[in-house]
Design a protein around this motif. Structure first.
Motif, mmCIF file in Angstrom:
data_model
loop_
_atom_site.group_PDB
_atom_site.id
_atom_site.type_symbol
_atom_site.label_atom_id
_atom_site.label_comp_id
_atom_site.label_asym_id
_atom_site.label_seq_id
_atom_site.Cartn_x
_atom_site.Cartn_y
_atom_site.Cartn_z
ATOM 1 N N PRO A 185 -12.621 1.522 2.457
ATOM 2 C CA PRO A 185 -12.633 1.631 3.902
ATOM 3 C C PRO A 185 -12.293 0.256 4.288
ATOM 4 C CG PRO A 185 -15.035 1.292 3.080
ATOM 5 C CD PRO A 185 -14.264 1.565 1.824
ATOM 6 N N LEU A 186 -10.845 -0.106 4.150
ATOM 7 C CA LEU A 186 -10.463 -1.178 4.596
ATOM 8 C C LEU A 186 -8.965 -1.305 5.057
ATOM 9 C CD1 LEU A 186 -8.153 -2.347 2.231
ATOM 10 C CD2 LEU A 186 -10.048 -2.790 0.774
ATOM 11 N N VAL A 187 -8.595 -2.342 5.675
ATOM 12 C CA VAL A 187 -7.119 -2.302 6.347
ATOM 13 C C VAL A 187 -6.385 -3.232 5.964
ATOM 14 C CG1 VAL A 187 -5.887 -2.544 8.519
ATOM 15 C CG2 VAL A 187 -7.920 -1.266 8.597
ATOM 16 N N THR A 188 -5.321 -3.136 5.265
ATOM 17 C CA THR A 188 -4.598 -4.158 4.574
ATOM 18 C C THR A 188 -2.913 -4.051 5.178
ATOM 19 O OG1 THR A 188 -3.897 -5.163 2.504
ATOM 20 C CG2 THR A 188 -4.013 -2.714 2.674
ATOM 21 N N GLN A 189 -2.369 -4.830 4.823
ATOM 22 C CA GLN A 189 -0.847 -4.871 5.301
ATOM 23 C C GLN A 189 0.327 -4.623 3.978
ATOM 24 O OE1 GLN A 189 0.896 -7.795 7.866
ATOM 25 N NE2 GLN A 189 -1.290 -8.642 8.448
ATOM 26 N N ARG A 190 1.334 -3.982 4.419
ATOM 27 C CA ARG A 190 2.471 -3.805 3.189
ATOM 28 C C ARG A 190 3.711 -3.892 4.246
ATOM 29 N NH1 ARG A 190 -0.982 -4.522 0.200
ATOM 30 N NH2 ARG A 190 -1.496 -3.239 -1.782
ATOM 31 N N GLY A 191 4.615 -4.846 3.767
ATOM 32 C CA GLY A 191 5.731 -5.017 4.398
ATOM 33 C C GLY A 191 5.785 -5.518 5.765
ATOM 34 N N PRO A 207 -2.097 12.290 8.347
ATOM 35 C CA PRO A 207 -0.784 12.174 8.466
ATOM 36 C C PRO A 207 -0.534 10.616 8.691
ATOM 37 C CG PRO A 207 -1.729 13.671 9.803
ATOM 38 C CD PRO A 207 -2.998 13.101 9.179
ATOM 39 N N GLY A 208 0.621 10.345 7.903
ATOM 40 C CA GLY A 208 1.213 8.983 8.253
ATOM 41 C C GLY A 208 2.333 8.703 6.972
ATOM 42 N N VAL A 209 2.806 7.284 7.040
ATOM 43 C CA VAL A 209 4.056 7.067 6.528
ATOM 44 C C VAL A 209 3.747 6.176 5.365
ATOM 45 C CG1 VAL A 209 6.183 5.550 6.677
ATOM 46 C CG2 VAL A 209 5.304 6.821 8.704
ATOM 47 N N VAL A 210 3.956 6.474 4.164
ATOM 48 C CA VAL A 210 3.855 5.705 2.733
ATOM 49 C C VAL A 210 4.592 4.642 2.913
ATOM 50 C CG1 VAL A 210 3.623 5.870 0.454
ATOM 51 C CG2 VAL A 210 2.763 8.008 1.677
ATOM 52 N N HIS A 211 4.010 3.662 2.740
ATOM 53 C CA HIS A 211 4.658 2.054 2.579
ATOM 54 C C HIS A 211 4.875 1.461 1.063
ATOM 55 C CE1 HIS A 211 5.871 1.404 6.988
ATOM 56 N NE2 HIS A 211 4.639 1.951 7.171
ATOM 57 N N SER A 216 -1.127 2.066 -10.551
ATOM 58 C CA SER A 216 -1.447 3.190 -11.507
ATOM 59 C C SER A 216 -1.013 4.295 -10.469
ATOM 60 C CB SER A 216 -3.129 3.003 -11.502
ATOM 61 O OG SER A 216 -3.680 3.342 -10.195
ATOM 62 N N GLY A 217 -0.793 4.153 -9.286
ATOM 63 C CA GLY A 217 -0.230 5.442 -8.709
ATOM 64 C C GLY A 217 -1.155 6.325 -7.847
ATOM 65 N N ALA A 218 -2.502 5.814 -8.304
ATOM 66 C CA ALA A 218 -3.724 6.469 -7.678
ATOM 67 C C ALA A 218 -4.015 6.287 -6.264
ATOM 68 C CB ALA A 218 -5.042 5.915 -8.544
ATOM 69 N N THR A 219 -3.183 5.421 -5.645
ATOM 70 C CA THR A 219 -3.557 4.974 -4.082
ATOM 71 C C THR A 219 -2.387 4.774 -3.516
ATOM 72 O OG1 THR A 219 -5.580 3.580 -4.834
ATOM 73 C CG2 THR A 219 -4.642 3.295 -2.773
ATOM 74 N N LEU A 220 -2.244 5.535 -2.309
ATOM 75 C CA LEU A 220 -1.101 5.206 -1.474
ATOM 76 C C LEU A 220 -1.432 4.538 -0.121
ATOM 77 C CD1 LEU A 220 0.208 9.041 -1.555
ATOM 78 C CD2 LEU A 220 1.021 7.260 -2.914
ATOM 79 N N PHE A 221 -0.784 3.543 0.083
ATOM 80 C CA PHE A 221 -0.938 2.695 1.364
ATOM 81 C C PHE A 221 -0.089 3.249 2.287
ATOM 82 C CE2 PHE A 221 -1.744 0.300 -2.229
ATOM 83 C CZ PHE A 221 -3.023 -0.570 -2.012
ATOM 84 N N ILE A 222 -0.862 3.965 3.395
ATOM 85 C CA ILE A 222 0.019 4.609 4.436
ATOM 86 C C ILE A 222 -0.399 4.281 5.663
ATOM 87 C CG2 ILE A 222 -0.332 6.887 3.093
ATOM 88 C CD1 ILE A 222 -2.257 7.721 5.512
#
Length: 351
Positions: A185-191, A207-211, A216-222
């Protein structure tokens, strides 16, 4: 004097030692370029200047050129239309402040140190340049909110947009309905965009945009669709802030370019003062004594040589307890040298 004889006398080595007593590169360049003067008045003026500097440093031991930089390359760049960095602008400001401090300290003592005071009086304080750079930049080189009304407004809106964005994201990750979909349960940054970590198995549940995704591929940052517009507005304000900062830096650079000739004069005078103080410190280090310089006498034939073509050049030299400044004063044996009307040639022999 022929450069060959200066090399034999190890004059360049002496200049190198002298340069080590300078405070900044412009003064060091002057020290290394120093040449003996054939003009008696100029030589006497240089000696008086060094003596003044020695006495001044005795009176004001804390006097220094702290903060001075050779900013002439920056002035040239600004003159060609380049935008100087905050660090460069702070160097310009520090140099002007150093000049202002020296000018005021030395000119107050003009009666005691007329030569140095005359130099210092040529320093251009450029107070408006110092004030404007100081108004717009803090000591860390950051452009402050007060640099412009537009920047203050943008940063206020930027703060509000950031708070709204994070508030929305935090409510999404804190929702019990989304707890099973998230890795954490956290908020982070990508790009440069705020995202949340979604389990790959639950792709599409939020629903969201994958960044990005984890190794491992187990987590998507959306980036949740619900925050895209908020993220866009936050990013737009960041870009607007960057443009306004560049505008402010460009304006400061243009001001520096406009006053470039005055700032350059200050650097040149600071370099001359730096050289004077370096000579004073070096003279103290080697326990130097100001020589009494006298003009050449009218050349004339002397004694038994009167009928010959050999004439005395008119030089007079009296050195008492003289020693080469590069030799260790603890071990060197001082000598006296005396050349006057009776003879003018000294033959030195040995290995």
């Amino acid at each position: 004097m022929d450069s060959k004889y200066l090399q034999i006398l190890e004059f360049p080595k002496i200049l190198k030692r002298l340069s080590q007593y300078t405070a900044f590169s412009a003064g060091r360049d002057l020290a290394l370029a120093l040449k003996p003067s054939p003009d008696l008045e100029e030589a006497q003026r240089r000696q008086r200047e060094t003596s003044e500097a020695r006495k001044l440093l005795e009176v004001k031991a804390d006097l220094s050129l702290g903060g001075a930089r050779d900013v002439r390359p920056l002035l040239k760049s600004a003159g060609l239309g380049a935008t100087l960095s905050p660090a460069d602008l702070l160097d310009v400001r520090a140099t002007l402040i150093s000049g202002r401090t020296l000018k005021r300290a030395i000119t107050r003592l003009a009666a005691q140190f007329p030569l140095l005071a005359a130099k210092a009086s040529r320093i251009e304080e450029c107070a408006h340049v110092v004030a404007e750079i100081g108004r717009c930049l803090n000591d860390r080189g950051e452009v402050v909110d007060a640099a412009s009304q537009a920047l203050a407004r943008i940063r206020h809106e930027l703060k509000e947009a950031h708070e709204r964005l994070l508030d929305k994201l935090n409510r999404i990750v804190a929702s019990p309905a989304n707890a099973s979909f998230l890795q954490e349960p956290l908020v982070t940054q990508r790009g440069g965009r705020y995202v949340i970590p979604l389990k790959a198995d639950f792709k599409g549940r939020i629903p969201g945009v994958v960044h990005d995704q984890s190794a491992s591929g187990a987590t998507l940052f959306i980036e949740p669709l619900a925050t895209v517009e908020l993220n866009n507005r936050w990013r737009e304000l960041q870009l607007e802030e960057e443009r306004e900062i560049q505008r402010i830096l460009a304006a400061l650079s243009a001001l520096v370019a406009e006053e470039g000739s005055f700032i350059e004069r200050t650097v040149e005078v600071l370099a001359e003062l730096d050289l004077a103080f370096a000579k004073a410190r070096y003279a103290d280090e080697i326990q130097g004594v100001e020589p009494h310089l006298v003009p050449f006498k009218v050349a004339r034939a002397k004694g038994r040589k009167a009928a010959s073509s050999v004439q005395h050049p008119g030089s007079t030299i009296q050195l008492r307890k003289a020693r080469h400044p590069l030799l260790d004063p603890a071990t060197v044996v001082p000598i006296d040298v005396h050349l006057d009307d009776d003879y003018f040639i000294l033959v030195i022999t040995g290995p």
